[in-house]
Structure formats: C-alpha cells, structure tokens
Design an enzyme around this catalytic site. Sequence first.
Site, PDB file in Angstrom:
ATOM      1  N   ASN A 152       0.811  -1.234   0.000  1.00 26.72           N
ATOM      2  CA  ASN A 152       0.000   0.000   0.000  1.00 26.72           C
ATOM      3  C   ASN A 152       0.841   1.279   0.000  1.00 26.72           C
ATOM      4  O   ASN A 152       0.473   2.267  -0.639  1.00 26.72           O
ATOM      5  CB  ASN A 152      -1.020   0.000   1.136  1.00 26.72           C
ATOM      6  CG  ASN A 152      -0.406  -0.113   2.489  1.00 26.72           C
ATOM      7  OD1 ASN A 152       0.657  -0.714   2.648  1.00 26.72           O
ATOM      8  ND2 ASN A 152      -1.042   0.439   3.487  1.00 26.72           N
ATOM      9  N   GLU A 248       3.665  -5.119  12.316  1.00 29.47           N
ATOM     10  CA  GLU A 248       2.803  -3.960  12.085  1.00 29.47           C
ATOM     11  C   GLU A 248       1.674  -4.457  11.196  1.00 29.47           C
ATOM     12  O   GLU A 248       1.868  -4.666   9.999  1.00 29.47           O
ATOM     13  CB  GLU A 248       3.592  -2.849  11.369  1.00 29.47           C
ATOM     14  CG  GLU A 248       4.728  -2.280  12.180  1.00 29.47           C
ATOM     15  CD  GLU A 248       4.241  -1.609  13.446  1.00 29.47           C
ATOM     16  OE1 GLU A 248       3.185  -0.956  13.396  1.00 29.47           O
ATOM     17  OE2 GLU A 248       4.895  -1.748  14.475  1.00 29.47           O
ATOM     18  N   CYS A 282      -3.148   1.476   6.525  1.00 27.62           N
ATOM     19  CA  CYS A 282      -3.414   0.668   7.725  1.00 27.62           C
ATOM     20  C   CYS A 282      -4.172   1.506   8.751  1.00 27.62           C
ATOM     21  O   CYS A 282      -4.965   0.977   9.525  1.00 27.62           O
ATOM     22  CB  CYS A 282      -2.116   0.129   8.302  1.00 27.62           C
ATOM     23  SG  CYS A 282      -0.919   1.410   8.654  1.00 27.62           S
TER      24      CYS A 282
HETATM   25  P1  NAD Z   1       0.320  -9.501   3.290  1.00 26.04           P
HETATM   26  O1  NAD Z   1       0.358  -9.984   4.689  1.00 26.04           O
HETATM   27  O2  NAD Z   1      -0.458 -10.279   2.292  1.00 26.04           O
HETATM   28  O3  NAD Z   1       1.797  -9.383   2.691  1.00 26.04           O
HETATM   29  C1  NAD Z   1       2.795  -8.638   3.321  1.00 26.04           C
HETATM   30  C2  NAD Z   1       4.157  -9.177   2.929  1.00 26.04           C
HETATM   31  O4  NAD Z   1       4.308 -10.493   3.461  1.00 26.04           O
HETATM   32  C3  NAD Z   1       4.366  -9.309   1.429  1.00 26.04           C
HETATM   33  O5  NAD Z   1       5.680  -8.930   1.120  1.00 26.04           O
HETATM   34  C4  NAD Z   1       4.159 -10.800   1.186  1.00 26.04           C
HETATM   35  O6  NAD Z   1       4.812 -11.292   0.046  1.00 26.04           O
HETATM   36  C5  NAD Z   1       4.758 -11.377   2.441  1.00 26.04           C
HETATM   37  N1  NAD Z   1       4.324 -12.727   2.772  1.00 26.04           N
HETATM   38  C6  NAD Z   1       3.197 -13.383   2.384  1.00 26.04           C
HETATM   39  N2  NAD Z   1       3.160 -14.620   2.937  1.00 26.04           N
HETATM   40  C7  NAD Z   1       4.270 -14.736   3.692  1.00 26.04           C
HETATM   41  C8  NAD Z   1       4.781 -15.765   4.534  1.00 26.04           C
HETATM   42  N3  NAD Z   1       4.148 -16.934   4.696  1.00 26.04           N
HETATM   43  N4  NAD Z   1       5.939 -15.538   5.191  1.00 26.04           N
HETATM   44  C9  NAD Z   1       6.591 -14.351   5.065  1.00 26.04           C
HETATM   45  N5  NAD Z   1       6.160 -13.357   4.259  1.00 26.04           N
HETATM   46  C10 NAD Z   1       5.007 -13.538   3.600  1.00 26.04           C
HETATM   47  O7  NAD Z   1      -0.173  -7.998   3.366  1.00 26.04           O
HETATM   48  P2  NAD Z   1      -0.519  -7.034   2.155  1.00 26.04           P
HETATM   49  O8  NAD Z   1      -1.810  -7.487   1.564  1.00 26.04           O
HETATM   50  O9  NAD Z   1       0.675  -6.885   1.293  1.00 26.04           O
HETATM   51  O10 NAD Z   1      -0.705  -5.632   2.899  1.00 26.04           O
HETATM   52  C11 NAD Z   1      -1.913  -5.173   3.404  1.00 26.04           C
HETATM   53  C12 NAD Z   1      -1.952  -5.329   4.903  1.00 26.04           C
HETATM   54  O11 NAD Z   1      -0.857  -4.654   5.499  1.00 26.04           O
HETATM   55  C13 NAD Z   1      -3.184  -4.693   5.521  1.00 26.04           C
HETATM   56  O12 NAD Z   1      -3.720  -5.555   6.488  1.00 26.04           O
HETATM   57  C14 NAD Z   1      -2.652  -3.438   6.172  1.00 26.04           C
HETATM   58  O13 NAD Z   1      -3.418  -2.956   7.239  1.00 26.04           O
HETATM   59  C15 NAD Z   1      -1.305  -3.894   6.612  1.00 26.04           C
HETATM   60  N6  NAD Z   1      -0.441  -2.744   6.847  1.00 26.04           N
HETATM   61  C16 NAD Z   1      -0.064  -2.450   8.131  1.00 26.04           C
HETATM   62  C17 NAD Z   1       0.712  -1.337   8.386  1.00 26.04           C
HETATM   63  C18 NAD Z   1       1.148  -0.986   9.789  1.00 26.04           C
HETATM   64  O14 NAD Z   1       2.117  -0.242   9.916  1.00 26.04           O
HETATM   65  N7  NAD Z   1       0.482  -1.451  10.832  1.00 26.04           N
HETATM   66  C19 NAD Z   1       1.118  -0.517   7.336  1.00 26.04           C
HETATM   67  C20 NAD Z   1       0.701  -0.836   6.060  1.00 26.04           C
HETATM   68  C21 NAD Z   1      -0.069  -1.959   5.812  1.00 26.04           C
END
Ligand code: NAD
Length: 513
Positions: A152, A248, A282
């Site tokens: 995002n 996060e 987020c």
């Molecule tokens: P996601 O969890 O699908 O993916 C995040 C990352 O994890 C990607 O790089 C992905 O390739 C990797 N990943 C996927 N499976 C994995 C595994 N088994 N082991 C290790 N890595 C793995 O999240 P997304 O869809 O990319 O992002 C959206 C989410 O992120 C939303 O829930 C949003 O709220 C959250 N977010 C949180 C913050 C915060 O600071 N709290 C900031 C931005 C986004």
Amino acid sequence: MAVVERVETAASASDARRRLRLRNPATLDPIGEIEVQTEQDVRAAVECARKAQPSWAALRFEDRARYLARAVAILLERQDDFLDVIVSETGKPRAEALAVEIFAACDALSFYAKRAKRILAGRSMPVHLLKTKKLRISYRPLGVVGIITPWNFPFILSLNPTAQALMAGNTVVLKPSEVTPFSGRLVEDLFSAAGLPEGVFNLVQGDGETGAALLEAGVNKISFTGSVRTGRKVGEACGRNLVPFTLELGGKDPMIVCADADLERAANGAVFGAFSNAGQVCVSTERVYVVDSVADEFERKVVEKTGRLRQGAEGEFDVGPMIFADQLAIVEKHIEDALRKGAKVLAGGRRNPSYPGLFYEPTVLTNVTHEMEIMREETFGPVLPIMRVRDEEEALRLANDSRYGLNANVWTRDKRRGERLAKALESGSAVVNDCMLTYGITESPFGGVKESGIGQVNGEIGLRSFCHAQSILIDRFGAKSELLWYPYTAKKANLLRGVMRFLWGTPLGRLLS
Ligand code: NAD
C-alpha cells in the site's frame, strides 16, 4: 484481471524460476516482470549481509549518516523518476505519492541520520541499591535484519525500517511485496546510488514463499508490515526460531465525532481519512461513530464532500484505484454483506465504470451495525460506514468492540475531552481533531495493540528496537569479597535481614530505595 499474475513457463523449462507479471492497477497495462527468488537466493542474500555487517557496524554514526544524507540528496534530485515508478505500480495520485512516499522518506532518512548517535549513545545509569557497581547500557546492533513489506505504501514502508536498521549498525535484507516489487527496487537503487558498501543492503524479490524463506534464513530480527493472517505465520516462525520480531498489522480504525465537534473539519477529516490512498492505509478511518444530535449535518457534509472527489488515472485527481485485485474483491464482499443486512448507500457503492482498472467509487454507508463485516473486518478500501450513537460513551464502547487496535481519531472542540476519550480507546495510538498522521510523526512510537500488532516502530523506541540493549555492570571498588558471596553464614543472613528492615521498613530506607 489480476495486477500480479504468474507467467506460465514452457513445460520443457520445468527447472525455470517462477516469474510474475505486473500491471498498472489504473490502466491494467503491463509494467514488467520479476523472477521469484528461491530459498537459496535468500540464504545467499543473508550471507552477503552477514559478511558486510561487522565493518558496517564498526563505522562511526557520522559515517553511516553520510550515506543516508546522500540518499536524501538523490531523492530530492530524482524525485520525479521515483514517483513515475511508484505511480505506475500503485495508481495513486502523484501529489499523494510525493507527500507520503517521497517527503516522508526524506524525513525518515534525515531524522535517523541526525539523531541515531544521541538515541543510541551508550549511557551510564545510577544503580539504586548496590552503590558499589556502575551500570552502562550499550546499544548493540542485532546483525542482519529481514524486512518484509506490503503494497500500500511500497516505498516508504520499505525505506523507513531500512533507514532505522542501518543507522543502528545492522545490515538488511528487504523483501518487498510481490504486488509492488519495482518500488522495492527503488530502495536498492537509492542506496546503491548513495554508494552504500556492498552487502549492507540486499533485495530479494518474490511472494510469500520468498518471505517465508527469509524467516528461516538465520536473520537476527524480522520487521514485518502486512496483514494479520501473514503476521501470525511470521510470529510462529520467529517464535520457533527464537528471532525477535515486530508485527505492524491491519486495523479497523474508529472515528468518534462528539456533539461539540467542528463538523466542517470533522467531515473533511472523515473524507480524507477514509479515501486517501483509496482507503488502502493501515490507519484509514474505517468506521465512524457520530453522536445523534449532529449526525444529520455531519452525514450531509460528508456526502457532499465525497461527491466532489475526483477519481482518476492521470493528471490531477484525488482518489486512485485499488492496488490489488484481491483487495477489491474484499471491499465488494463487505459492501454486499452490509447491504444484505440493511445498510444504505449514501454515495458510491460500485466499481467506477469510467475506467478499465481497479477503481471503486468512494463510498459512504449508513444504517450500519456491528453485525456487518464492514464494521468488524479490515476493509482496506474507499469505504466510510457511519453509525449513529446516543453519546460519546456509546461511541467509545463500540469503538473498543473490535479485535483490532491500531490507531483511532476523536473530534471535539474540548481538547481535554478529546484526550480523555483518546486514552480510553484500546488502540496503539490515537489522534485528536486530525487523523492517520501518527506514522508520519517521526518522533512518535507506532504500533498496534490487540490483533493489530506486536512491538513498535519509529521514534526512539523504534530505533532502539533494532538493537540489543546490552547491560554492562562494573564493580567500582575491587573489594576482596561481597556480602552475598560464599560462605553463607547466619551472621550474613542476619545482616541482610537488617538491611531489608531498614530499606523497606523505615521512612528513610523507603526514601533511599
Ligand atoms: P500480506 O500480509 O499479504 O503481505 C505482506 C508481505 O508479506 C508481502 O511482502 C508478502 O509477500 C509477504 N508474505 C506473504 N506470505 C508470507 C509468509 N508466509 N511468510 C513471510 N512473508 C510472507 O499484506 P498485504 O496485503 O501486502 O498488505 C496489506 C496489509 O498490510 C493490511 O492488512 C494493512 O493494514 C497492513 N499494513 C499495516 C501497516 C502498519 O504499519 N500497521 C502498514 C501498512 C499496511
């Protein structure tokens, strides 16, 4: 149409690496392909980072800071090139990308470059009882930090933890989202242009498999930003490997509008909080609780302001597309569920038919309840559900009725009331008469409670979390023996009892202890 899709390889090439094709989410035009890196690639990257770490850690803070300062200068000069990549991969408005990705990146780089020396300086601490000892705290780098990030805010969310990890003396292996790999690559381009020594920053590209490999590759910390679902897997792997981690994760941020709020500002804030980055933040405002007596006027203002938003794919516009097709499907599912259960659409409520890409119209819902997914699950899209409540106490109860607890916002002309409500919110952070901002306030620790995360990033706490605070205790006077050393005797035990009676049984002792 997916914005990230697998490239089919010929059957004869069964040993070929998996490849992913990316499309611009606004136009659906192809923008490139990546090769998914394997477990061996990840291990090689960690090895490289491991080799480079001791000499990087041996540099003075000023020397490490010089690389980050150079990165800022490069960003200032090449901001348009960077924006081209970020915008083509996410479709977000250029002005928004400039503010949240580039401006924030310059701030993070220069903030930690300037302050790391002070924040991570070794400190002497007075020892409150054993005056014969001197205590020193030394902030030591952890080693190699693995950073896994979402799509995002693909540049800043990759760059910011990297800047902190590097200033703390660690080397880094970054795995950006497979949905936005080219913005991840920008971090590599930036540090390589800044002349960072080889192996200090390493990029691995790929999807969940590559991320999972990084969890097992022997890093010394994982800094993860992403969904709750993946966060659990990260926590499990790090727990098993005894690797420290921060998570996060997602949020369902509530907005509370009190009866005495400045409704014009609150409505502007609601529209910005819900629709900026097309709701893919987020800390987006994901649900509103407005006190009944002002609800009509608040809703009217919100609907009117939402109607003025310009959705678009190029030129000047306010709201871009969704970045990831799977997330758009979640938005549609939540809205269908809400409508089936009695919600009413006040604005939007459908895909935007004017564009080929992943556009969903900024949507305002009313008549919503906590039986609906739209009030309970993270929607992560341009949707603002508004619920009327009797009073602030009901708003507070409903705001806290959530498994998430990332950020929250409260609107009132009475700042004391605002602070009281903010303190009563079960959220990692809260904002009064503004929204979202917290991550961008570099001094502020940021991180969720409940299912929104574990640990905090940013500020002094965040920077120190990339270190181990090593305690060094030094004997001051070199006496031949100590009270508690051998031999144990009745006389020593009696002396100890006397000391205890004095320290915690007399006013003077309590003062001194
Ligand atoms: P996601 O969890 O699908 O993916 C995040 C990352 O994890 C990607 O790089 C992905 O390739 C990797 N990943 C996927 N499976 C994995 C595994 N088994 N082991 C290790 N890595 C793995 O999240 P997304 O869809 O990319 O992002 C959206 C989410 O992120 C939303 O829930 C949003 O709220 C959250 N977010 C949180 C913050 C915060 O600071 N709290 C900031 C931005 C986004």
